[in-house]
Design a protein around this motif. Structure first.
Motif, PDB file in Angstrom:
ATOM      1  N   ASP A 147      22.994  -4.219   8.647  1.00  0.00           N
ATOM      2  CA  ASP A 147      22.447  -5.455   8.384  1.00  0.00           C
ATOM      3  C   ASP A 147      21.460  -5.671   9.734  1.00  0.00           C
ATOM      4  N   TRP A 148      20.915  -4.452  10.301  1.00  0.00           N
ATOM      5  CA  TRP A 148      19.787  -4.712  11.185  1.00  0.00           C
ATOM      6  C   TRP A 148      18.647  -4.125  10.634  1.00  0.00           C
ATOM      7  N   GLY A 149      17.795  -5.271  10.333  1.00  0.00           N
ATOM      8  CA  GLY A 149      16.483  -4.767   9.630  1.00  0.00           C
ATOM      9  C   GLY A 149      15.337  -4.382  10.410  1.00  0.00           C
ATOM     10  N   ALA A 150      15.365  -4.090  11.315  1.00  0.00           N
ATOM     11  CA  ALA A 150      13.928  -3.680  12.215  1.00  0.00           C
ATOM     12  C   ALA A 150      13.456  -2.380  11.774  1.00  0.00           C
ATOM     13  N   PHE A 151      12.261  -2.234  12.094  1.00  0.00           N
ATOM     14  CA  PHE A 151      11.327  -1.004  11.623  1.00  0.00           C
ATOM     15  C   PHE A 151      10.570  -0.730  12.950  1.00  0.00           C
ATOM     16  N   ASP A 152      11.029   0.430  13.742  1.00  0.00           N
ATOM     17  CA  ASP A 152      10.377   0.983  14.752  1.00  0.00           C
ATOM     18  C   ASP A 152       9.772   2.197  14.177  1.00  0.00           C
ATOM     19  N   SER A 153       9.913   2.673  13.021  1.00  0.00           N
ATOM     20  CA  SER A 153       9.276   3.961  12.685  1.00  0.00           C
ATOM     21  C   SER A 153       7.953   3.639  12.347  1.00  0.00           C
ATOM     22  N   SER A 154       6.981   4.569  12.809  1.00  0.00           N
ATOM     23  CA  SER A 154       5.517   4.571  12.272  1.00  0.00           C
ATOM     24  C   SER A 154       5.307   5.289  10.874  1.00  0.00           C
ATOM     25  N   ALA A 155       4.919   4.586   9.868  1.00  0.00           N
ATOM     26  CA  ALA A 155       5.038   5.218   8.317  1.00  0.00           C
ATOM     27  C   ALA A 155       3.850   6.317   8.490  1.00  0.00           C
ATOM     28  N   LEU A 156       4.265   7.353   7.508  1.00  0.00           N
ATOM     29  CA  LEU A 156       3.325   8.138   7.128  1.00  0.00           C
ATOM     30  C   LEU A 156       3.016   7.863   5.546  1.00  0.00           C
ATOM     31  N   VAL A 157       1.557   8.131   5.249  1.00  0.00           N
ATOM     32  CA  VAL A 157       1.001   7.701   3.988  1.00  0.00           C
ATOM     33  C   VAL A 157       0.445   9.197   3.446  1.00  0.00           C
ATOM     34  N   ASN A 158       0.820   9.479   2.319  1.00  0.00           N
ATOM     35  CA  ASN A 158       0.506  10.673   1.665  1.00  0.00           C
ATOM     36  C   ASN A 158      -0.831  10.236   0.743  1.00  0.00           C
ATOM     37  N   ALA A 159      -1.870  10.442   1.082  1.00  0.00           N
ATOM     38  CA  ALA A 159      -3.058   9.909   0.831  1.00  0.00           C
ATOM     39  C   ALA A 159      -3.383  10.633  -0.914  1.00  0.00           C
ATOM     40  N   ALA A 160      -2.988  11.622  -1.080  1.00  0.00           N
ATOM     41  CA  ALA A 160      -3.171  12.437  -2.316  1.00  0.00           C
ATOM     42  C   ALA A 160      -2.164  11.854  -3.286  1.00  0.00           C
ATOM     43  N   SER A 161      -1.156  11.159  -3.236  1.00  0.00           N
ATOM     44  CA  SER A 161      -0.065  10.640  -3.825  1.00  0.00           C
ATOM     45  C   SER A 161      -0.056   9.023  -3.948  1.00  0.00           C
ATOM     46  N   ASP A 162      -0.730   8.541  -2.933  1.00  0.00           N
ATOM     47  CA  ASP A 162      -0.743   7.010  -2.796  1.00  0.00           C
ATOM     48  C   ASP A 162       0.770   6.768  -2.367  1.00  0.00           C
ATOM     49  N   THR A 163       1.357   7.428  -1.623  1.00  0.00           N
ATOM     50  CA  THR A 163       2.745   7.158  -1.282  1.00  0.00           C
ATOM     51  C   THR A 163       3.024   6.953   0.267  1.00  0.00           C
ATOM     52  N   LEU A 164       3.714   5.767   0.610  1.00  0.00           N
ATOM     53  CA  LEU A 164       4.226   5.576   2.084  1.00  0.00           C
ATOM     54  C   LEU A 164       5.516   5.737   2.240  1.00  0.00           C
ATOM     55  N   ILE A 165       5.888   6.542   3.328  1.00  0.00           N
ATOM     56  CA  ILE A 165       7.408   6.924   3.658  1.00  0.00           C
ATOM     57  C   ILE A 165       7.655   6.025   4.997  1.00  0.00           C
ATOM     58  N   GLU A 166       8.697   5.267   5.008  1.00  0.00           N
ATOM     59  CA  GLU A 166       9.068   4.524   6.210  1.00  0.00           C
ATOM     60  C   GLU A 166      10.557   4.665   6.330  1.00  0.00           C
ATOM     61  N   PRO A 167      11.114   5.251   7.217  1.00  0.00           N
ATOM     62  CA  PRO A 167      12.451   5.032   7.762  1.00  0.00           C
ATOM     63  C   PRO A 167      12.814   3.745   8.119  1.00  0.00           C
ATOM     64  N   ALA A 168      14.021   3.411   8.144  1.00  0.00           N
ATOM     65  CA  ALA A 168      14.474   2.087   8.521  1.00  0.00           C
ATOM     66  C   ALA A 168      15.446   2.063   9.424  1.00  0.00           C
ATOM     67  N   GLU A 169      15.651   0.912  10.146  1.00  0.00           N
ATOM     68  CA  GLU A 169      16.850   0.757  11.168  1.00  0.00           C
ATOM     69  C   GLU A 169      18.083   0.386  10.282  1.00  0.00           C
ATOM     70  N   ASN A 170      17.848  -0.139   9.177  1.00  0.00           N
ATOM     71  CA  ASN A 170      18.929  -0.508   7.958  1.00  0.00           C
ATOM     72  C   ASN A 170      19.698   0.827   7.591  1.00  0.00           C
ATOM     73  N   GLY A 171      18.954   1.869   7.905  1.00  0.00           N
ATOM     74  CA  GLY A 171      19.759   2.906   7.429  1.00  0.00           C
ATOM     75  C   GLY A 171      19.273   3.688   5.916  1.00  0.00           C
ATOM     76  N   LEU A 172      18.084   2.930   5.544  1.00  0.00           N
ATOM     77  CA  LEU A 172      17.378   3.424   4.292  1.00  0.00           C
ATOM     78  C   LEU A 172      16.041   4.186   4.735  1.00  0.00           C
ATOM     79  N   ILE A 173      15.751   4.998   3.806  1.00  0.00           N
ATOM     80  CA  ILE A 173      14.458   5.680   3.842  1.00  0.00           C
ATOM     81  C   ILE A 173      13.533   5.258   2.639  1.00  0.00           C
ATOM     82  N   TYR A 174      12.533   4.331   2.933  1.00  0.00           N
ATOM     83  CA  TYR A 174      11.781   3.688   1.893  1.00  0.00           C
ATOM     84  C   TYR A 174      10.553   4.856   1.352  1.00  0.00           C
TER      85      TYR A 174
END
Length: 582
Positions: free
Chosen positions: A292-319
Motif C-alpha cells: 500500500d506504499w504508492g510512491a514512484f522513485d523510478s525514472s521511466a523508460l519510454v520505448n519511442a518505437a512502440s509508444d510504450t512507457l515502463i515504470e516500476p513502482a514501490e507498490n510492487g507492480l511494474i507498469y
C-alpha cells in the motif's frame, strides 16, 4: 491489498561540514583521504568508440526467450498465473492485470516492445531520463572544454522543503537528477518559449522535479525560469523523464504523499509542457498491488518505437503503459490516452516488503530492476513474463547499469546494509556486495565486497555506478556509503573483466549521489562526485585523485547531470546549482 511497513529513505541533513566539524569546513578537520592503488591489467590500447547497432524496430530487436541459455518454459498455474524456479531454492510467481485490475488470463500484447543500443534511446540532445538512456550509462551529454580543471558556481536557484513521515526533506533528494533538453525548434515554438530561446539552437532547458513538489523549468545558461514552476503540492524524490521523441511531455511520480498537515493521493503524473500542467497519470494506491506504499522513485523508460512507457513502482507492480500519444506542433497540442498492463510478482519471501525504487534498465526486450527485498528481476517487456530472479541478500535500490560487449550483455548491481540491520537484534555492520551478472542468464560473473554500517541510515550502494568509456573503458566506478565509519565512504574503480580493485579511495564524507564521467574535448575523461558534506569533487578517473573541489551548501544527495561544460545539481540547502566545469 496487504498493509506492509512504510519505508522511506531518510534524508542526510545532519551531515554538513558545520555539523561534523563544529564550525570548521570538513576538509579542514578530517584526515586526508586514503588511497590504495593496484595494477591495471586491462587498460585499453585504443580510445575509439565501439561500433553499435543502429536498429530501433522492436520486432527486429526481439530476443526469443527460448533462445536464452538454459531457458525453460514457466509453469502455468491457471487464470494467467505462472511460476518458475530460481537459484538457489526459490520460486517466483507472477500474474498480469489490466487497467480495470482484472487478471489477464491470456495476454496478447498489441505489438513487440524492444529497446536498441543506448545511443538510439533518443535523438534529442541532452539527458532525458535518469542516467540518460536504457543502459543507464550516460548522465553527461556532449564534450566539455576543460583546461583549468576547476568547478565554479555560475548560478543558483532557490527551492523549498517538505516535512513528511516524521522527517524533513529540502532542495533535491535521492535520486533527484535534473533533466537537460535541447528541444527541437518545433517543440519550443509549441511550448511558447521566449522567441530568443526558440531561435537559439544552443538553448538547453533544465527540467527539475524536486522535493518541494514543484517542477522547475530553467535556462541552463543562467538558471532563470523559462516557465513558472508547476506546483503539485507533494514531493518528488526520484528523477523524472522527458519523452525521448522530443514531445513536450514529462513523466514523474510522487515520492511522498504528505506535506506538513496535508495528505494526498499517490500519483504518477504526466505533464503537458505546452499547458505547463498535469494532464494525466494514475494512482499508486492500486488494488492490484501487493503493497500500500504508492510512491514512484523510478525514472521511466519510454520505448519511442512502440509508444510504450515502463515504470516500476514501490507498490510492487511494474507498469507497462501504452501511451497512445499524439503531438501536433502546429496546433500546439499534445495528448496521451494510457492503457495499462501491470505485472505483479512474488518471490515467496514471507517477510517480503515488495516494491522497486531503482530505475529499470533494458536490453532489447529484456528489462531489469532491483527491489526492496534484494532481488534483481529480469522480465520480457513484450510478454511481461519473469525471465529470471537473482537474490542479492539485502535491499537493492541503486539503479542497474547495463553494458553490451562482444561477449554479450552484462549488468552491474550492488546491495545495501539495510534489512540485516533493522530491529534490536539487527547487526550494525556487515558486507555489502557489488556484482557483475550475465544479463541473459542471471548468472554471477564476479563479485566484490566491502563492509558497511547501519545506523538508521543505509550503508552500501545507493549511488548508481558510472560505466567507464574511452581511456577508462576497462573500469566501472562504484560509490559505497558508510563504509569505514558512519561518516566515511569509498569511491572505487573496479576492473570490469575481473572485479579486481584498480584503485580505492576512502573519503571523509560518504555519498548517495552518483558519480558522473564527462568526456573532455581534449580526449581525456573526467570524474565528478558529490558527497554528504556538500563537497563536489572533480577527479582523475585513472588515479582517483582530485583535480579540484567546490564546497556547496549542505548535503549533495541528488545526482548531477552534465551538458557540455555545465553541471546542475540540487542540495539540501534548498538550492539548485548551475556549475561550470572550466
Amino acid at each position: 491489498m496487504p498493509v506492509t511497513p512504510r519505508r522511506v529513505h531518510r534524508p542526510l541533513l545532519g551531515l554538513t561540514a558545520v555539523a561534523i566539524c563544529g564550525g570548521l569546513t570538513l576538509t579542514a578537520c578530517t584526515a586526508p583521504d586514503v588511497f590504495v592503488h593496484s595494477p591495471r591489467p586491462n587498460a585499453p590500447t585504443t580510445t575509439a568508440s565501439p561500433s553499435v547497432n543502429p536498429e530501433t524496430d522492436p520486432a527486429k530487436l526481439q530476443l526469443p526467450l527460448s533462445s536464452l541459455p538454459g531457458w525453460t518454459a514457466p509453469t502455468a498455474l491457471g487464470n494467467g498465473k505462472f511460476s518458475r524456479p530460481f537459484q538457489p531454492d526459490g520460486t517466483v510467481t507472477w500474474q498480469l492485470f489490466n487497467g480495470d485490475n482484472q487478471p489477464i488470463a491470456n495476454y496478447n500484447p498489441a505489438g513487440p516492445v524492444g529497446f536498441g543500443d543506448s545511443s538510439t534511446y533518443t535523438k534529442v540532445p541532452g539527458v532525458l531520463t535518469f542516467r540518460g538512456n536504457n543502459y543507464r550509462n550516460a548522465a553527461a551529454y556532449g564534450a566539455a572544454d576543460i583546461t583549468a580543471k576547476k568547478l565554479e558556481i555560475a548560478w543558483t536557484h532557490d527551492t523549498g522543503d517538505v516535512k513528511a513521515e516524521g522527517s524533513y526533506w529540502a532542495g533535491a533528494g535521492w535520486t533527484g537528477q535534473p533533466l537537460m533538453v535541447n528541444w527541437p525548434k518545433a517543440t519550443k515554438e509549441a511550448m511558447g518559449l521566449d522567441p530568443a530561446q526558440v531561435a537559439d539552437d544552443s538553448f538547453v532547458e533544465v527540467i527539475y522535479p524536486v522535493v518541494d513538489g514543484k517542477v522547475y523549468r530553467m535556462n541552463l545558461a543562467d538558471g532563470k525560469d523559462t516557465k513558472p514552476p508547476i506546483d503539485t503540492g507533494f514531493a518528488f524524490k526520484g528523477t523524472g523523464s522527458v519523452d525521448p521523441r522530443g514531445y513536450p511531455l514529462l513523466y514523474s511520480g510522487m515520492g511522498l504523499n504528505q506535506n506538513g498537515d496535508k495528505t494526498g493521493d499517490w500519483q504518477y503524473r504526466i505533464f503537458d509542457l505546452i499547458k505547463n500542467q498535469q494532464v494525466d497519470g494514475w494512482n499508486g494506491t492500486d488494488p492490484s498491488a501487493p503493497r500500500d506504499w504508492g510512491a514512484f522513485d523510478s525514472s521511466a523508460l519510454v520505448n519511442a518505437a512502440s509508444d510504450t512507457l515502463i515504470e516500476p513502482a514501490e507498490n510492487g507492480l511494474i507498469y507497462k503503459v501504452k501511451l497512445n500519444t499524439t503531438f501536433d506542433p502546429g496546433a500546439k497540442t499534445v495528448s496521451v490516452k494510457p492503457e495499462f498492463t501491470k505485472l505483479r510478482y512474488d518471490t515467496g519471501d514471507p517477510k517480503a516488503r515488495h516494491g522497486i525504487e531503482g530505475s529499470a534498465a533494458a536490453y532489447r526486450n529484456l528489462m531489469y530492476a532491483p527491489d526492496n527485498d534484494g532481488n534483481i528481476i529480469c522480465w520480457d517487456a513484450t510478454t511481461m513474463q519473469v525471465v529470471w530472479v537473482f537474490p542479492t541478500g539485502d535491499d537493492t535500490d541503486s539503479t542497474i547499469v547495463l553494458e553490451d560487449t562482444p561477449d554479450g550483455p552484462f549488468i552491474y548491481t550492488g546491495n545495501e546494509f539495510d534489512k540485516r540491520g533493522e530491529g534490536d537484534a539487527g547487526a550494525k555492520s556487515g558486507p555489502v556486495t557489488f556484482r557483475k551478472i550475465n544479463a541473459l542468464t542471471g548468472k554471477e560473473v564476479w563479485k566484490w565486497e566491502i563492509n558497511a554500517q547501519y545506523n538508521a541510515v543505509n550503508g552500501g550502494l545507493m549511488a548508481t555506478p558510472a560505466l567507464g568509456f574511452g581511456e577508462v573503458s576497462d573500469l566501472i566506478f562504484v560509490t559505497m556509503a558508510r563504509t569505514a565509519s558512519d561518516k566515511q565512504g569509498d569511491l572505487v574503480a573496479l576492473d570490469k573483466k575481473t572485479g579486481q580493485v584498480v584503485w580505492q579511495r576512502t573519503m571523509g564524507a560518504f555519498s548517495w549521489s552518483s558519480p558522473v564521467l564527462v568526456q573532455g574535448s581534449d580526449g581525456h575523461v573526467y570524474g565528478i562526485q558529490g558527497d554528504s558534506s556538500g563537497l563536489l569533487h572533480l577527479f582523475n578517473p585513472i588515479t582517483g585523485e582530485d583535480y579540484s573541489t567546490l564546497q556547496l551548501e549542505k548535503n549533495i544527495e541528488a545526482s548531477p547531470s552534465v551538458y557540455n561544460n555545465m553541471l546542475v545539481v540540487g542540495t539540501y540547502a534548498k538550492k539548485l546549482y548551475g556549475i561550470k566545469i572550466s
